[in-house]
Scaffold this motif. Structure first.
Motif, PDB file in Angstrom:
ATOM      1  N   TYR A 156      73.034 -45.463 -38.140  1.00 40.10           N
ATOM      2  CA  TYR A 156      74.243 -45.976 -37.473  1.00 40.10           C
ATOM      3  C   TYR A 156      75.389 -46.249 -38.445  1.00 40.10           C
ATOM      4  CZ  TYR A 156      70.717 -46.487 -33.900  1.00 40.10           C
ATOM      5  OH  TYR A 156      69.697 -46.230 -33.031  1.00 40.10           O
ATOM      6  N   GLY A 157      75.178 -45.940 -39.725  1.00 39.35           N
ATOM      7  CA  GLY A 157      76.275 -46.069 -40.693  1.00 39.35           C
ATOM      8  C   GLY A 157      76.541 -47.493 -41.139  1.00 39.35           C
ATOM      9  N   GLN A 158      75.820 -48.456 -40.586  1.00 34.88           N
ATOM     10  CA  GLN A 158      75.966 -49.856 -41.012  1.00 34.88           C
ATOM     11  C   GLN A 158      74.580 -50.444 -41.188  1.00 34.88           C
ATOM     12  OE1 GLN A 158      78.687 -51.149 -41.883  1.00 34.88           O
ATOM     13  NE2 GLN A 158      80.396 -50.506 -40.603  1.00 34.88           N
ATOM     14  N   PRO A 159      74.428 -51.327 -42.187  1.00 32.49           N
ATOM     15  CA  PRO A 159      73.097 -51.858 -42.491  1.00 32.49           C
ATOM     16  C   PRO A 159      72.734 -53.098 -41.665  1.00 32.49           C
ATOM     17  CG  PRO A 159      74.692 -52.709 -44.036  1.00 32.49           C
ATOM     18  CD  PRO A 159      75.462 -51.828 -43.093  1.00 32.49           C
ATOM     19  N   MET A 160      71.568 -53.633 -41.963  1.00 31.74           N
ATOM     20  CA  MET A 160      71.196 -54.990 -41.521  1.00 31.74           C
ATOM     21  C   MET A 160      71.622 -55.881 -42.685  1.00 31.74           C
ATOM     22  SD  MET A 160      67.307 -56.213 -40.706  1.00 31.74           S
ATOM     23  CE  MET A 160      66.834 -57.936 -40.723  1.00 31.74           C
ATOM     24  N   LEU A 161      72.627 -56.707 -42.442  1.00 32.63           N
ATOM     25  CA  LEU A 161      73.279 -57.438 -43.534  1.00 32.63           C
ATOM     26  C   LEU A 161      73.095 -58.941 -43.351  1.00 32.63           C
ATOM     27  CD1 LEU A 161      75.407 -56.963 -45.924  1.00 32.63           C
ATOM     28  CD2 LEU A 161      77.086 -57.678 -44.260  1.00 32.63           C
ATOM     29  N   ASN A 162      72.607 -59.581 -44.411  1.00 36.91           N
ATOM     30  CA  ASN A 162      72.390 -61.032 -44.352  1.00 36.91           C
ATOM     31  C   ASN A 162      73.426 -61.736 -45.207  1.00 36.91           C
ATOM     32  OD1 ASN A 162      69.764 -60.509 -43.083  1.00 36.91           O
ATOM     33  ND2 ASN A 162      69.277 -59.719 -45.108  1.00 36.91           N
ATOM     34  N   ILE A 163      73.910 -62.843 -44.703  1.00 38.09           N
ATOM     35  CA  ILE A 163      74.940 -63.574 -45.442  1.00 38.09           C
ATOM     36  C   ILE A 163      74.844 -65.049 -45.079  1.00 38.09           C
ATOM     37  CG2 ILE A 163      76.706 -63.141 -43.646  1.00 38.09           C
ATOM     38  CD1 ILE A 163      78.710 -62.877 -46.070  1.00 38.09           C
ATOM     39  N   PRO A 175      80.174 -75.974 -45.835  1.00 35.33           N
ATOM     40  CA  PRO A 175      78.954 -75.189 -45.670  1.00 35.33           C
ATOM     41  C   PRO A 175      77.940 -75.838 -44.747  1.00 35.33           C
ATOM     42  CG  PRO A 175      79.506 -75.451 -47.988  1.00 35.33           C
ATOM     43  CD  PRO A 175      80.460 -76.306 -47.224  1.00 35.33           C
ATOM     44  N   VAL A 176      77.374 -75.064 -43.831  1.00 38.72           N
ATOM     45  CA  VAL A 176      76.260 -75.569 -43.023  1.00 38.72           C
ATOM     46  C   VAL A 176      75.014 -74.802 -43.447  1.00 38.72           C
ATOM     47  CG1 VAL A 176      77.559 -76.274 -40.994  1.00 38.72           C
ATOM     48  CG2 VAL A 176      76.753 -73.927 -41.171  1.00 38.72           C
ATOM     49  N   GLY A 177      73.868 -75.421 -43.244  1.00 41.17           N
ATOM     50  CA  GLY A 177      72.620 -74.829 -43.723  1.00 41.17           C
ATOM     51  C   GLY A 177      72.154 -73.681 -42.880  1.00 41.17           C
ATOM     52  N   ALA A 178      72.842 -72.590 -42.943  1.00 37.43           N
ATOM     53  CA  ALA A 178      72.406 -71.453 -42.139  1.00 37.43           C
ATOM     54  C   ALA A 178      72.778 -70.134 -42.790  1.00 37.43           C
ATOM     55  CB  ALA A 178      73.015 -71.521 -40.743  1.00 37.43           C
ATOM     56  N   GLY A 179      71.970 -69.148 -42.490  1.00 42.15           N
ATOM     57  CA  GLY A 179      72.296 -67.781 -42.852  1.00 42.15           C
ATOM     58  C   GLY A 179      72.404 -66.998 -41.560  1.00 42.15           C
ATOM     59  N   LEU A 180      72.877 -65.803 -41.668  1.00 37.99           N
ATOM     60  CA  LEU A 180      73.118 -65.018 -40.464  1.00 37.99           C
ATOM     61  C   LEU A 180      72.810 -63.559 -40.779  1.00 37.99           C
ATOM     62  CD1 LEU A 180      74.683 -65.939 -37.742  1.00 37.99           C
ATOM     63  CD2 LEU A 180      76.433 -64.421 -38.623  1.00 37.99           C
ATOM     64  N   THR A 181      72.204 -62.862 -39.835  1.00 36.70           N
ATOM     65  CA  THR A 181      71.996 -61.427 -40.004  1.00 36.70           C
ATOM     66  C   THR A 181      72.934 -60.682 -39.077  1.00 36.70           C
ATOM     67  OG1 THR A 181      69.684 -61.795 -40.541  1.00 36.70           O
ATOM     68  CG2 THR A 181      70.298 -59.574 -39.905  1.00 36.70           C
ATOM     69  N   ASP A 210      66.956 -63.337 -47.945  1.00 39.52           N
ATOM     70  CA  ASP A 210      67.893 -63.408 -49.060  1.00 39.52           C
ATOM     71  C   ASP A 210      69.305 -63.235 -48.484  1.00 39.52           C
ATOM     72  OD1 ASP A 210      67.884 -62.670 -52.347  1.00 39.52           O
ATOM     73  OD2 ASP A 210      69.670 -62.119 -51.179  1.00 39.52           O
ATOM     74  N   THR A 211      70.210 -64.162 -48.815  1.00 35.62           N
ATOM     75  CA  THR A 211      71.563 -64.052 -48.237  1.00 35.62           C
ATOM     76  C   THR A 211      72.607 -63.741 -49.306  1.00 35.62           C
ATOM     77  OG1 THR A 211      71.699 -66.463 -48.331  1.00 35.62           O
ATOM     78  CG2 THR A 211      71.205 -65.497 -46.195  1.00 35.62           C
ATOM     79  N   ALA A 260      79.291 -59.913 -50.610  1.00 41.30           N
ATOM     80  CA  ALA A 260      78.841 -61.318 -50.626  1.00 41.30           C
ATOM     81  C   ALA A 260      77.396 -61.491 -50.172  1.00 41.30           C
ATOM     82  CB  ALA A 260      79.754 -62.153 -49.730  1.00 41.30           C
ATOM     83  N   GLY A 261      76.888 -60.527 -49.370  1.00 43.19           N
ATOM     84  CA  GLY A 261      75.570 -60.726 -48.760  1.00 43.19           C
ATOM     85  C   GLY A 261      74.499 -59.835 -49.360  1.00 43.19           C
ATOM     86  N   SER A 262      73.422 -59.625 -48.611  1.00 46.82           N
ATOM     87  CA  SER A 262      72.384 -58.705 -49.087  1.00 46.82           C
ATOM     88  C   SER A 262      71.902 -57.848 -47.918  1.00 46.82           C
ATOM     89  CB  SER A 262      71.227 -59.479 -49.707  1.00 46.82           C
ATOM     90  OG  SER A 262      70.336 -59.886 -48.720  1.00 46.82           O
TER      91      SER A 262
END
Ligand SMILES: Cc1cc2nc3c(=O)[nH]c(=O)nc-3n(C[C@H](O)[C@H](O)[C@H](O)COP(=O)(O)OP(=O)(O)OC[C@H]3O[C@@H](n4cnc5c(N)ncnc54)[C@H](O)[C@@H]3O)c2cc1C
Length: 378
Positions: free
Chosen positions: A107-114, A50-56, A221-222, A79-81
């Motif tokens: 667009y049928g897909q969200p903004m997803l954070n993980i 694991p590295v200390g990062a989240g991604l949108t 929030d990831t 897994a994400g939010s």
């Protein structure tokens, strides 16, 4: 390229060596293996940890993953939010503007954070374990008409029909291929970390961006009880601290006096898990392929590319570049501009303007960005 038809990429390509088991390298490995190509990934790290990062991830990225491996997006959603509101606040905590996110509806897909590491795990699970080779640092390559030979630290070599450098912003493959030196320092430092944390001001479906005085802090929030915080501050020097404790006290000092939950979340973060990095970028280039060697992701440009089909390797790589250059240049330029302006003294006014424009929806840019169909080369 003006034709909207797929081109044969696999002809003459049986074995592909991919350098880097980051998001781009793993996604490319999955895509190539689905075409029956023996894609092998070589990663310098001793383990995928694991590295200390989240991604949108936005609809274009999610659609790309869906095209490569149906089902991945559902795993990511579990897994994400998903973000429904981005709250832009002053550094004091005062709300400037809540920006409602309507990507899923449009667009049928969200903004997803993980968490970055969860995304890497999910992608790695779609590649056979024996096709990911750890502790393999690429140091160069040689190519001729019949193949490419890749060199690794310690003396190992592998031979392949095609070499893909997905080895990030400090790409060794890029240096051997293009040789344009180190990336340029953008005049900003970043600090970021992921931790298990909850706070009454942080809601799972809301992202908070706080801005002021040439600094920004993003709280996301990831999923799974984890929060990702990511900060940036203008800094003439790109020098980094010598110890984890120094890094943490630098962040506390940089953001002293900011409204909650900034201090609480940094205080709660283990010093050793804070990642300190100068922000780098590169000016766009028109070509990142030569012969049997190409680049992908941060090694080439900041978005995940898609590969197609062509009569020869060189034609395939040229068609891959043509399909990506204009799009990635627009995104690189726009990102660089918004990134730089976000650190100006009037960043709250500028970001409010951006948020208001986004609410008015900048329909053409948003449609162009998010309606992108990765399976059609344009
Ligand atoms: C603070 C920050 C926040 C970001 N937030 C977002 C975001 O929210 N959404 C988004 O889409 N993007 C975001 N990005 C960008 C995103 O992280 C990158 O675009 C993405 O990780 C690039 O993937 P990649 O596979 O090209 O490179 P990387 O993820 O950098 O992977 C490169 C891999 O290659 C390996 N490697 C390097 N050199 C060698 C070598 N010589 N030999 C073998 N292996 C090697 C590395 O160990 C690494 O595993 C962010 C970046 C930063 C810095």
């Amino acid at each position: 390229m003006s034709e909207n038809k797929p081109v044969e990429f696999s002809r003459g390509v049986e074995k592909v060596a991919i350098i880097g088991a980051g998001l781009g390298g793993l996604a490319a490995a999955i895509a190539l293996r689905k075409q029956g190509i023996d894609a092998q990934v070589y990663e310098k790290a001793r383990e995928l940890r694991p590295v200390g990062a989240g991604l949108t991830l936005f609809p274009n990225g999610l659609n790309s993953l869906d095209a490569i491996e149906p089902g991945t997006v559902e795993s990511l959603k579990r897994a994400g939010s998903q973000t429904r509101v981005v709250n832009l606040k002053k550094s004091t905590g005062e709300l400037i503007i809540p920006n409602r996110i309507t990507l899923a509806e449009k667009y049928g897909q969200p903004m997803l954070n993980i968490r970055w590491s969860r995304l890497q795990e999910i992608l790695a699970s779609a590649v056979p374990a024996d096709a990911i080779h750890l502790n393999c640092r690429c140091i160069g390559f040689e190519q001729n008409d019949s193949g490419v030979e890749v060199f690794f630290e310690g003396g190992n070599t592998v031979r392949a029909d095609l070499l893909v450098g997905a080895d990030g912003i400090n790409s060794a493959v890029r240096q051997a291929l293009i040789g344009d030196g180190a990336p340029r320092y953008a005049g900003r430092m970043s600090w970021r970390a992921v931790l298990q944390y909850s706070h009454e001001l942080l809601s799972p479906d809301q992202v908070t961006i706080m801005t002021g005085g040439g600094k920004n802090m993003m709280l996301i929030d990831t999923g799974g009880g984890y929060i990702f915080w990511s900060t940036g501050a203008l800094s003439e020097e790109d020098s980094v601290c010598q110890s984890a404790a120094e890094v943490k006290s630098r962040v506390l000092q940089e953001f002293a006096g900011w409204g909650e939950p900034v201090r609480a979340i940094v205080e709660a973060t283990d010093a050793g898990s804070i990642v300190e990095r100068p922000i780098w970028d590169r000016p766009p280039v028109l070509n990142w392929s030569k012969g049997r060697v190409t680049l992908l992701g941060d090694a080439a440009h900041p978005v995940v590319p898609s590969l197609g089909h062509a009569p020869s390797i060189e034609a395939a790589l040229s068609s891959y570049e043509n399909s990506r250059t204009q799009r990635t240049q627009v995104i690189q330029a726009r990102s660089a501009f918004v990134g730089a302006r976000s650190y100006d003294a009037d960043s709250d006014t500028f970001l409010r303007g951006v948020a208001e424009q986004a609410q008015a929806s900048q329909p053409e840019f948003e449609d162009w960005l998010y309606r992108y169909n990765p399976s059609v080369i344009s």
